[in-house]
Design an enzyme around this catalytic site. Structure first.
Site, PDB file in Angstrom:
ATOM      1  N   CYS A 145      -0.735  -3.488 -34.781  1.00 41.37           N
ATOM      2  CA  CYS A 145       0.177  -4.380 -34.060  1.00 41.37           C
ATOM      3  C   CYS A 145      -0.212  -5.822 -34.378  1.00 41.37           C
ATOM      4  CB  CYS A 145       0.055  -4.119 -32.570  1.00 41.37           C
ATOM      5  SG  CYS A 145       1.156  -5.129 -31.574  1.00 41.37           S
ATOM      6  N   LEU A 146       0.789  -6.660 -34.614  1.00 37.29           N
ATOM      7  CA  LEU A 146       0.506  -8.065 -34.943  1.00 37.29           C
ATOM      8  C   LEU A 146      -0.168  -8.793 -33.774  1.00 37.29           C
ATOM      9  CD1 LEU A 146       3.758  -8.996 -36.907  1.00 37.29           C
ATOM     10  CD2 LEU A 146       1.484  -8.474 -37.830  1.00 37.29           C
ATOM     11  N   GLN A 202       6.236 -10.879 -28.342  1.00 34.60           N
ATOM     12  CA  GLN A 202       5.162 -11.283 -29.267  1.00 34.60           C
ATOM     13  C   GLN A 202       5.337 -12.709 -29.791  1.00 34.60           C
ATOM     14  OE1 GLN A 202       5.594  -7.424 -31.671  1.00 34.60           O
ATOM     15  NE2 GLN A 202       3.397  -7.844 -31.797  1.00 34.60           N
ATOM     16  N   HIS A 239       6.950  -2.295 -26.558  1.00 28.37           N
ATOM     17  CA  HIS A 239       6.689  -3.729 -26.340  1.00 28.37           C
ATOM     18  C   HIS A 239       7.662  -4.312 -25.319  1.00 28.37           C
ATOM     19  CE1 HIS A 239       3.589  -5.253 -29.012  1.00 28.37           C
ATOM     20  NE2 HIS A 239       4.088  -4.624 -30.051  1.00 28.37           N
ATOM     21  N   GLY A 241       7.373  -4.722 -37.894  1.00 26.83           N
ATOM     22  CA  GLY A 241       8.116  -4.781 -36.638  1.00 26.83           C
ATOM     23  C   GLY A 241       7.586  -5.914 -35.790  1.00 26.83           C
ATOM     24  N   HIS A 293       7.275   2.113 -30.917  1.00 23.89           N
ATOM     25  CA  HIS A 293       6.264   1.061 -30.727  1.00 23.89           C
ATOM     26  C   HIS A 293       6.933  -0.234 -30.254  1.00 23.89           C
ATOM     27  CE1 HIS A 293       2.505  -1.164 -32.281  1.00 23.89           C
ATOM     28  NE2 HIS A 293       3.371  -2.128 -32.037  1.00 23.89           N
ATOM     29  N   GLU A 294       8.055  -0.582 -30.884  1.00 21.97           N
ATOM     30  CA  GLU A 294       8.738  -1.834 -30.526  1.00 21.97           C
ATOM     31  C   GLU A 294       9.414  -1.732 -29.161  1.00 21.97           C
ATOM     32  OE1 GLU A 294       7.907  -4.322 -32.190  1.00 21.97           O
ATOM     33  OE2 GLU A 294       7.073  -3.173 -33.850  1.00 21.97           O
TER      34      GLU A 294
HETATM   35 NI    NI Z   1       3.231  -4.211 -31.925  1.00 23.57          NI
END
Ligand code: NI
Length: 182
Positions: free
Chosen positions: A102-103, A60, A148, A55, A144-145
């Site tokens: 998370c990236l 991000q 963000h 995701g 989660h997304e």
């Molecule tokens: Ni994330």
């Protein structure tokens, strides 16, 4: 658009915590943003697959718009999901705990508690309004997304103690990396 055939996107740099854009609420996509979003989506998919991750949200890659992409790669085959202006319509009272990463917080993982099932409304890449009902990994990933897009990271759902441990570990690892490459 966006059949993802021969994906024409390019990799964009991923913004790492604690960058301010990750803490800011995104703006909803409007008619005037369509060209930007059509250019953004292929880049977001390519960036996510390259990372690799399941995701990625627009903040991000430094874009403050309510756009996110997800691909859980069921059976290791691509199943790209692009969500524009996604919103949780229904969340189950039952909760589930799942380990998340998370990236933007590379190498950091923690168990997060969230509603076990959600129904999400969103516009797809063609602008069509859709709803998706999810449980398990997809339910956690959607939440989660969407977090963000509201300036919330998974570590914000942990106790302050756990959150600080992760942020300090991340800063320490970054310093070690920088001194190793210096
Ligand atoms: Ni994330």
């Amino acid at each position: 658009m966006l059949a993802m055939s021969g994906a024409s996107g390019k990799i964009r740099p991923i913004v790492l915590a604690p960058a301010p854009i990750l803490k800011a609420k995104t703006r909803r996509v409007g008619q005037a943003d369509i060209a930007v979003v059509q250019a953004l989506l292929p880049d977001m998919f390519v960036t996510m697959y390259h990372a690799p991750g399941i995701g990625l949200a627009a903040p991000q890659v430094g874009v403050g718009l309510a756009v996110t992409v997800i691909d859980l790669m069921p059976d290791e085959k691509p199943a790209p999901l692009a969500l524009i202006n996604p919103e949780i319509i229904v969340a189950s009272p039952e909760l589930a705990i799942r380990e998340e990463g998370c990236l933007s917080l590379p190498g950091q993982y923690a168990e997060v508690m969230r509603p076990a099932r959600v129904t999400v409304g969103y516009h797809d890449a063609t602008g069509e309004y859709r709803t998706i009902e999810a449980e398990g990994l997809l339910a956690a990933c959607l939440q989660h997304e969407i977090d963000h897009l509201n300036g919330v990271l998974f570590i914000d759902r942990l106790s302050p103690l756990k959150r600080n441990i992760i942020l300090r570990r991340l800063a320490k690892e970054r310093r070690q990396k920088e001194s190793a490459s210096a």
